[in-house]
Every structure is written in structure tokens, then in C-alpha cells.
Design a protein around this motif. Structure first.
Motif, PDB file in Angstrom:
ATOM      1  N   PRO A  38       0.811  -1.219   0.000  1.00  0.00           N
ATOM      2  CA  PRO A  38       0.000   0.000   0.000  1.00  0.00           C
ATOM      3  C   PRO A  38       0.846   1.273   0.000  1.00  0.00           C
ATOM      4  O   PRO A  38       0.402   2.314  -0.491  1.00  0.00           O
ATOM      5  N   THR A  39       2.054   1.192   0.537  1.00  0.00           N
ATOM      6  CA  THR A  39       2.948   2.351   0.577  1.00  0.00           C
ATOM      7  C   THR A  39       4.387   1.884   0.406  1.00  0.00           C
ATOM      8  O   THR A  39       4.876   1.071   1.191  1.00  0.00           O
ATOM      9  N   VAL A  40       5.055   2.380  -0.631  1.00  0.00           N
ATOM     10  CA  VAL A  40       6.464   2.048  -0.852  1.00  0.00           C
ATOM     11  C   VAL A  40       7.227   3.313  -1.219  1.00  0.00           C
ATOM     12  O   VAL A  40       6.675   4.239  -1.823  1.00  0.00           O
ATOM     13  N   TRP A  41       8.475   3.349  -0.822  1.00  0.00           N
ATOM     14  CA  TRP A  41       9.400   4.417  -1.233  1.00  0.00           C
ATOM     15  C   TRP A  41      10.395   3.807  -2.215  1.00  0.00           C
ATOM     16  O   TRP A  41      10.961   2.744  -1.944  1.00  0.00           O
ATOM     17  N   ILE A  42      10.594   4.467  -3.338  1.00  0.00           N
ATOM     18  CA  ILE A  42      11.498   3.941  -4.362  1.00  0.00           C
ATOM     19  C   ILE A  42      12.408   5.061  -4.833  1.00  0.00           C
ATOM     20  O   ILE A  42      11.947   6.167  -5.166  1.00  0.00           O
ATOM     21  N   LEU A  43      13.689   4.772  -4.839  1.00  0.00           N
ATOM     22  CA  LEU A  43      14.698   5.727  -5.298  1.00  0.00           C
ATOM     23  C   LEU A  43      15.188   5.304  -6.679  1.00  0.00           C
ATOM     24  O   LEU A  43      15.522   4.139  -6.892  1.00  0.00           O
ATOM     25  N   SER A  75      -4.199  15.128  -9.356  1.00  0.00           N
ATOM     26  CA  SER A  75      -4.454  15.523  -7.968  1.00  0.00           C
ATOM     27  C   SER A  75      -3.181  15.513  -7.132  1.00  0.00           C
ATOM     28  O   SER A  75      -3.069  16.253  -6.148  1.00  0.00           O
ATOM     29  N   ALA A  76      -2.193  14.701  -7.530  1.00  0.00           N
ATOM     30  CA  ALA A  76      -0.913  14.647  -6.812  1.00  0.00           C
ATOM     31  C   ALA A  76       0.150  15.488  -7.505  1.00  0.00           C
ATOM     32  O   ALA A  76       1.026  16.061  -6.845  1.00  0.00           O
ATOM     33  N   ASN A 110       1.933   9.353  -4.923  1.00  0.00           N
ATOM     34  CA  ASN A 110       1.258  10.490  -4.292  1.00  0.00           C
ATOM     35  C   ASN A 110       2.241  11.531  -3.768  1.00  0.00           C
ATOM     36  O   ASN A 110       1.838  12.588  -3.303  1.00  0.00           O
ATOM     37  N   ARG A 111       3.526  11.203  -3.869  1.00  0.00           N
ATOM     38  CA  ARG A 111       4.544  12.150  -3.391  1.00  0.00           C
ATOM     39  C   ARG A 111       5.863  11.863  -4.103  1.00  0.00           C
ATOM     40  O   ARG A 111       6.231  10.699  -4.281  1.00  0.00           O
ATOM     41  N   GLU A 250       1.787   9.779   7.335  1.00  0.00           N
ATOM     42  CA  GLU A 250       1.635   8.331   7.167  1.00  0.00           C
ATOM     43  C   GLU A 250       2.619   7.748   6.162  1.00  0.00           C
ATOM     44  O   GLU A 250       3.055   6.612   6.292  1.00  0.00           O
ATOM     45  N   VAL A 251       2.979   8.529   5.143  1.00  0.00           N
ATOM     46  CA  VAL A 251       3.845   7.998   4.087  1.00  0.00           C
ATOM     47  C   VAL A 251       5.330   8.129   4.416  1.00  0.00           C
ATOM     48  O   VAL A 251       6.179   7.663   3.658  1.00  0.00           O
TER      49      VAL A 251
END
Length: 412
Positions: A38-43, A75-76, A110-111, A250-251
């Protein structure tokens, strides 16, 4: 949803095979991806960047080995603080999903943050891997959060929104708990020293604390970077008091989140999580009390109804009727038994008479009674032929009644 999805061809077809349509398996994969990530950070680096008139952005994020499709909806995208372009190194945050019509998986962002030279993130990755290898992130190293919290410590800025949010939650839950606050700076070089000092202070001077809340409100990656420092990570890991990290939104994920015994998505959520068990237990006790009272009342009512039935039953009001019924039943059984014995005796007697008559028919005495006789020689052997005797032999003759002795005068 298409008609294909409504067609149910799943399940065993008699040969053990579970069959999907292409559409069904595509949507099944989509759900699994979204539930699992549901939430991942990717570089990575931007390539094939496209900005459409609708405001939606599409590109690939890649490293030297792999690339993944990325979508940033309008929207993002309106919240971006820079203009993305091919070759730019970025850090994206979003959820993994898929586009079923093509069967491609993608990240819906979303970010997104620009990484500049990327040195911070390289240091972040190196530290994360090193601490992971040392067991800092192992579940076995996590300390449990008490179900009932009576005393908490808070490590955050005294001027930040995080502290206000935590205190509001405590007040809204009417939690009668003792709260200790150690104000620290939560960004910059000084934060790297003050946060570990606060954690060490509580462990040295307030070992009776049930839990520590360590965190701050949201901000940029640079604002949150103090919580990615090794000194903070080691202080959290060494804490004998369970630590709940509550950093940013949250993210946002930091090294401190991975090391902490529990991660909360926001400071207010942290307060709710540690106090929820307390309130849940109170509600549970009240629910159980009401359930117990209800159960006891139901049992008493049920037993009283049964008692009333027993009091009015024939066994207690007219017990002699039961006795009379049993006597009548015994008499009936006695009569049936006598009839059965008489019938059996008669049947056996008739069988015996029939057998006796058949035996009498084949008896030698019956033959003798019809005028026949039997002759025996001197050895008491039956004479069957005149050739078996000679003139002058003594013989005996047996009749139906009596016998006589004779001497042979002639043989023919």
C-alpha cells in the motif's frame, strides 16, 4: 466491471484445476499488489517522462538493472515543488498496483522528492543495510507494548504540532495517565544529539515508564533526517522502555521507524495506539459485565421455567397414576408371555406327534403287526434266504407279539 469478471469459471472443474479468465487473474493480481504494497518508497532515475494536458504524469523510474512504470495523477502532480525531467534522480512514494488491460504493474505516486546528488540516500541505504545486518530490525528484538499504559514519556519539540496532537488525544480519551515530556529539537545537527539524550535520560531516571513516544510532525526529507541518524537508531534499540516512533505523516518512513518497537503513522495515531488497549479493556470489561448479567438472568429464568414444569408434572402431582400405568403394563406383558408360551408348547407338541408318526411308519414292529415275522439262526443273525440254513438247524421266529423256537425239517 466487464461481463468476463461476472462469469464464474473459478473453482475445481472435477480434475483439480482452478480456472480463471484473463480478466479475472489480472484483477486478482491487481488486488494482491495493492494489498501487499500500500505504501512504498522507491529511489531511482526518471526516464520516458510525459506530461499530458490532463495534468497526469507518466514515466519510468529505473536503476542500472530494472525499470518500473510510474503514474502521478493530476491531484498529486499539482503538489510537486519542482519540474521533473528525464535523468533526474528522485524519491517517489506511492502504492504498487497494476493496469489490468495491459497486464503491467506500476506505482501510483502520491509524493515525489528530488534527490539532488543522492548522497543522503546512499548514506541512508548503507546505514539501513548495516543496522539490518546487526539485527536492529528483527521482530524478535521488538519489545511488546503493554496492554494497559499508566505512564508515558514523550520525546518531541515543545513547540511542534506533534505534542499538541498527542495531548489532545490523551484528553479526548479521558485517559488518567501520567505524562512526562522531554523537549528536544527535531531537525538539524542538534537534534541528532538531543533525541538520543532524551531516550537515555528516561531509561536512566524513569524506568517505570510503560512506553516512549518519539517523533515529530511532517516535513521534507531533510526536515526528518535526524531520525535517520545512527545515534538515534542505536538509542532506540538500546532502550529498555518500549519505543513507539511517530514521525511525520503516514507515508514517511525513517530508520527510527524500522528500529522502534512499534511504528505509528502520525503522532496522534501513536497516542491512540498505546491508549486504545486501555480503553478497549475498559469497554471489554463493561461488555463482559453486561453479558454476564444477561447470561445469569437468562439461566435463572430458564431454570425457573423448568422448576415450574416439574412442580406441575404428573410425577409430583399424581404419582399413583405412574404406578398404575406400570402395573397395567406389567399385566399386559404377563398375558403376552403366557400366550407366547402356550403357542410355543402347542407348536412343539404338534411337531413331536408328526415326527413320532413318521418314525412309527418306518418301524420294523409296524411291519410285524401286519402279519410278517423275522427268522433268526442260532447265532441270532437274520435269515434272509432259505439257503442260509440247513435241515436240522435250530432257528427262532420273531412275531409282532412274542417269538418261538423251531427246527428246520426241510429246505426248498
Amino acid at each position: 466491471m466487464s461481463e468476463d469478471l461476472e462469469f464464474d469459471c473459478g473453482g475445481n472443474r472435477g480434475d483439480g484445476r482452478l480456472i480463471y479468465t484473463v480478466t479475472q487473474i489480472s484483477y486478482e493480481i491487481k488486488l494482491i499488489l495493492e494489498d501487499s504494497y500500500p505504501t512504498v518508497w522507491i529511489l531511482g532515475e526518471i526516464s520516458n517522462f510525459k506530461l499530458y494536458n490532463s495534468g497526469h504524469i507518466y514515466f519510468n523510474i529505473k536503476d542500472k538493472n530494472t525499470q518500473i512504470r510510474v503514474v502521478i495523477f493530476q491531484s498529486a502532480s499539482i503538489n510537486l515543488t519542482f519540474s521533473p525531467k528525464d535523468g533526474m534522480k528522485v524519491l517517489i512514494c506511492g502504492r504498487v498496483s497494476s493496469y489490468p488491460k495491459r497486464g503491467d504493474y506500476q506505482v501510483i505516486v502520491n509524493r515525489m522528492e528530488r534527490c539532488g546528488s543522492g548522497e543522503l540516500y546512499e548514506a541512508y541505504g548503507e546505514l539501513k543495510e548495516r543496522l539490518k545486518a546487526e539485527g536492529f530490525f528483527d521482530e524478535s528484538a521488538k519489545k511488546p507494548i503493554p496492554d494497559i499504559v499508566n505512564k508515558i514519556g514523550i520525546v518531541t519539540s515543545q513547540d511542534g504540532a506533534a505534542l499538541c496532537d498527542i495531548l489532545k488525544v490523551i484528553d479526548s480519551l479521558n485517559a488518567n495517565i501520567e505524562t512526562l515530556i522531554y523537549p528536544v529539537r527535531v531537525q538539524g545537527k542538534e537534534a541528532e544529539k538531543e533525541i538520543p539524550q532524551a531516550i537515555e535520560y528516561f531509561n536512566s531516571n524513569h524506568k517505570d515508564l510503560d512506553v516512549l513516544l518519539v517523533g515529530r510532525g511532517g516535513g521534507s526529507v531533510e526536515d526528518l533526517w535526524a531520525f535517520n541518524m545512527e545515534s538515534v537508531a542505536r538509542a532506540i534499540f538500546a532502550s529498555e522502555i518500549p519505543v513507539v516512533s511517530c514521525i511525520g505523516h503516514e507515508v514517511d518512513f525513517t530508520i527510527a521507524d524500522f528500529v522502534a518497537d512499534m511504528r505509528a503513522p502520525t503522532p496522534s495515531a501513536a497516542a491512540e495506539m498505546v491508549l486504545r488497549s486501555r480503553n478497549d479493556i475498559k469497554k471489554r470489561i463493561e461488555f463482559l459485565r453486561e453479558s454476564l448479567n444477561g447470561a445469569i438472568n437468562f439461566i435463572l429464568y430458564d431454570r425457573s421455567v423448568e422448576l415450574d414444569k416439574l412442580i406441575l408434572s404428573r410425577a409430583l402431582t399424581k404419582p399413583y397414576l405412574i404406578y398404575e400405568d406400570k402395573i397395567s403394563y406389567l399385566d399386559e406383558l404377563d398375558n403376552r408371555l403366557l400366550k407366547s408360551i402356550g403357542s410355543l408348547f402347542k407348536s412343539k407338541s404338534e411337531n413331536l406327534g408328526n415326527v413320532s408318526h413318521r418314525l412309527d411308519i418306518v418301524s420294523p414292529l409296524s411291519v410285524l403287526r401286519r402279519g410278517f415275522s423275522i427268522c433268526f439262526d442260532s447265532n441270532n443273525e437274520v435269515i434272509e434266504d432259505s439257503k442260509d440254513v440247513n435241515v436240522g438247524d435250530d432257528i427262532s421266529i420273531r412275531f409282532a407279539s412274542g417269538s418261538l423256537n423251531a427246527k428246520v425239517k426241510s429246505c426248498e
